[in-house]
Scaffold this active site. Structure first.
Site, PDB file in Angstrom:
ATOM      1  N   CYS A  72       0.843  -1.134   0.039  1.00 53.75           N
ATOM      2  CA  CYS A  72       0.147   0.059  -0.023  1.00 53.75           C
ATOM      3  C   CYS A  72       0.865   1.344  -0.045  1.00 53.75           C
ATOM      4  CB  CYS A  72      -0.875  -0.089   1.236  1.00 53.75           C
ATOM      5  SG  CYS A  72      -2.406   1.275   1.006  1.00 53.75           S
ATOM      6  N   HIS A  82      -3.320  -4.993  -0.269  1.00 55.52           N
ATOM      7  CA  HIS A  82      -2.845  -5.765   1.368  1.00 55.52           C
ATOM      8  C   HIS A  82      -2.925  -7.224   1.296  1.00 55.52           C
ATOM      9  CE1 HIS A  82      -2.746  -1.983   3.646  1.00 55.52           C
ATOM     10  NE2 HIS A  82      -3.686  -1.595   2.919  1.00 55.52           N
ATOM     11  N   GLU A 114      -1.419  -9.272   2.894  1.00 54.45           N
ATOM     12  CA  GLU A 114      -1.382  -9.912   4.047  1.00 54.45           C
ATOM     13  C   GLU A 114      -2.877 -10.509   4.429  1.00 54.45           C
ATOM     14  OE1 GLU A 114      -1.854  -5.596   5.209  1.00 54.45           O
ATOM     15  OE2 GLU A 114      -0.948  -6.635   3.714  1.00 54.45           O
TER      16      GLU A 114
END
EC number: 6.3.4.2
Length: 535
Positions: A381, A507, A509
């Site tokens: 990001c 993102h 993750e």
């Protein structure tokens, strides 16, 4: 008939209610049940999207773009399901909905009150979670601690649900603390007794008590708690400190917690087969290698702010029999003079997401170090945006290049507002949120990671790469390896002359699982291991 399990907490917050709920969810799923799970947060914010990570920790984004509590990350990782906007409910959302209905005249001129209007709205959110997912079991965690004023409407609502649908369809689990007093050398049950007394005064009798403890709980102590709290001694479950979070479901299963739940709810499913989960925990406990990753961020004092990033790194490490150690580096402390000292002893560098200008220059210095010294790098990001800015400044020579978020007067706005964001005034819920497609360029690190032409990832951003600089940067060796399907929005960038330097606007993750690491994290950790071995 859908069954409902409510998880409450007492004595202190941060007891691990979320891990308990997620672990139970995993056990029930492995019994063949369709499980969904939700978190009720008693704060008046509509969602945590505008809250400081210091206040709340990470904001977890769902596929459908809801900004939610970090516990939903635990739920998804443990149960391996994708949750939605119905999985996180706040007091702010409840009141907002009730007030909108009142303005529309839906209450037919009646006086709008906490009971029944607020409690009915809460109950509707519980039932909706089951309807939307066709769940066999809905697990609902009530945030905060029993005794908090803010929690009262939620506790009243879940009390009523037992009357509404019958005791065989509802179960209450209370998580509490048995403190160990070092001076006295004793463990104390009194706080738990008082917490259960408080819960019972609200009309809720817990069916299971889960006690957090540093020391083993004796059978005598369990019998004492069972007597004073009016439950079966077998329903006093010990939740001792674990060496890995992923061991908690196995600990609960050893104490027959899932069987107690199924017996109460009249569910006759076969016992959970946790063979694969046991293999995972054995692997986690016996990792033979180590690698060190520098996480350069501005919220490093509160590690919950990056909890999904850390878990994704660990998941990637499991694939390579490697324990990933995170070195927390405060971006505000990083300078050109000390960057080697701060990150030079690590095998890879990661710059996570964030907002605002604090620590930005330190992150850019760390990115420059990774680029120039061929250190594996993953940007997320804001990390992707700053990687673009660093390249523009130090390779293209565009002095003063920046993001218009950080410096509205920059001569080179490498990162600028999305066109549709230009006239947006509200901050809450107005970002580019949720799952969007990303088209990958063949023969790039990004494509090699996913091995798919199009992937879907979760986003949370307002600013985007400025295409005015795209051709110039591409000519200098900056690769745009992932874009929106129409090619308009830049999603992934990487470097041509670098072993592994990849940064994503989304993102990654958020979708990592302990048994299925996210591809970019997997390849980043692999590159970091290779870097370590080549030193």
């Amino acid at each position: 008939m859908t069954k409902y399990i409510f998880v409450t907490g007492g004595v202190v917050s941060s007891l691990g209610k979320g891990i308990t709920a997620a672990s139970l969810g995993r056990l029930l799923k492995n019994r063949g049940l369709n499980v969904t799970i939700q978190k009720f947060d008693p704060y008046i914010n509509v969602d945590p999207g505008t809250m400081s990570p210091y206040q709340h920790g990470e904001v977890f984004v769902t596929d459908d773009g809801a900004e939610t509590d970090l516990d939903l990350g635990h739920y998804e990782r443990f149960i391996d399901i994708n949750l939605n906007k119905y999985s996180n409910v706040t007091t702010g959302k409840i009141y907002s909905s009730v007030l909108q209905k009142e303005r529309r005249g839906e209450y037919l001129g009646g006086t709008v009150q906490v009971i029944p209007h607020i409690t009915n709205e809460i109950k509707e959110r519980v039932f909706r979670a089951g309807r939307e997912t066709n769940a066999d079991v809905v697990i609902t965690e009530i945030g905060g601690t029993v005794g908090d004023i803010e929690s009262l409407p939620f506790l009243e609502a879940i009390r009523q649900i037992k009357s509404d649908i019958g005791r065989d369809n509802v179960m209450y689990i209370h998580c509490t603390l048995i403190p160990y007093l070092k001076a006295a050398g004793e463990m104390k049950t009194k706080p738990t007794q008082h917490s259960v007394k408080e819960l019972r005064s609200l009309g809720i009798q817990p069916n299971i008590i889960v006690v957090r403890t540093e020391m083993p709980v004796s059978q005598d102590m369990k019998d004492k708690l069972a007597l004073f709290c009016d439950i079966d001694p077998k329903a006093v479950i010990e939740a001792a400190d674990a060496d890995t979070l992923y061991a908690v479901p196995l600990s609960l299963q050893e104490q027959n917690m899932d069987q107690i739940v199924c017996d109460h709810l009249k569910l006759d499913n076969a016992p959970a087969d946790m063979t694969e989960w046991k293999a995972l925990v054995d692997k986690v406990r016996n990792l033979s290698k180590k690698t060190r990753i520098a996480l350069v961020g501005k919220y490093v004092e509160l590690q919950d702010a990056y909890i999904s990033v850390v878990e994704a790194l660990r998941h990637a490490g499991y694939t390579f029999d490697t324990d990933v150690e995170v070195k927390w580096v405060n971006a505000e402390h990083v300078t050109a003079e000390n960057v080697k000292e701060l990150v030079g002893d690590t095998d890879g560098i990661l710059v996570p997401g964030g907002f605002g200008d604090r620590g930005v220059e330190g992150k850019i210095v760390a990115i420059q170090y990774a680029r120039e010294n061929k250190v594996p790098f993953l940007g997320i990001c804001l990390g992707m945006q700053l990687a673009s800015i660093e390249f523009a400044r130090n390779v293209l020579g565009l002095e003063g290049a920046n993001s218009s978020e950080i410096n509205p007067d920059t001569p080179y706005a490498i990162i600028d507002l999305l066109p549709e964001q230009k006239d947006v005034e509200d901050l809450g819920g107005t970002l580019r949120l949720g799952l969007y497609p990303c088209k990958l360029t063949p023969e790039t690190n990004a494509y090699r990671a996913y091995n798919e032409p199009v992937v879907y990832e979760r986003h949370r951003h307002r600013y985007e790469f400025n295409n005015q600089f795209r051709q110039e940067m591409e000519n200098a060796g900056f690769i745009f390896s992932g874009t929106s399907p129409d090619g308009r929005l830049v999603e992934i960038v990487e470097l041509q002359d670098h072993p592994w330097f990849v940064a994503a606007q989304f993102h990654p993750e958020l979708v990592s699982r302990p048994n299925r690491p996210q591809p970019l994290f997997r390849d980043f950790v692999q590159a970091s291991i290779t870097n370590k071995e080549s030193k």
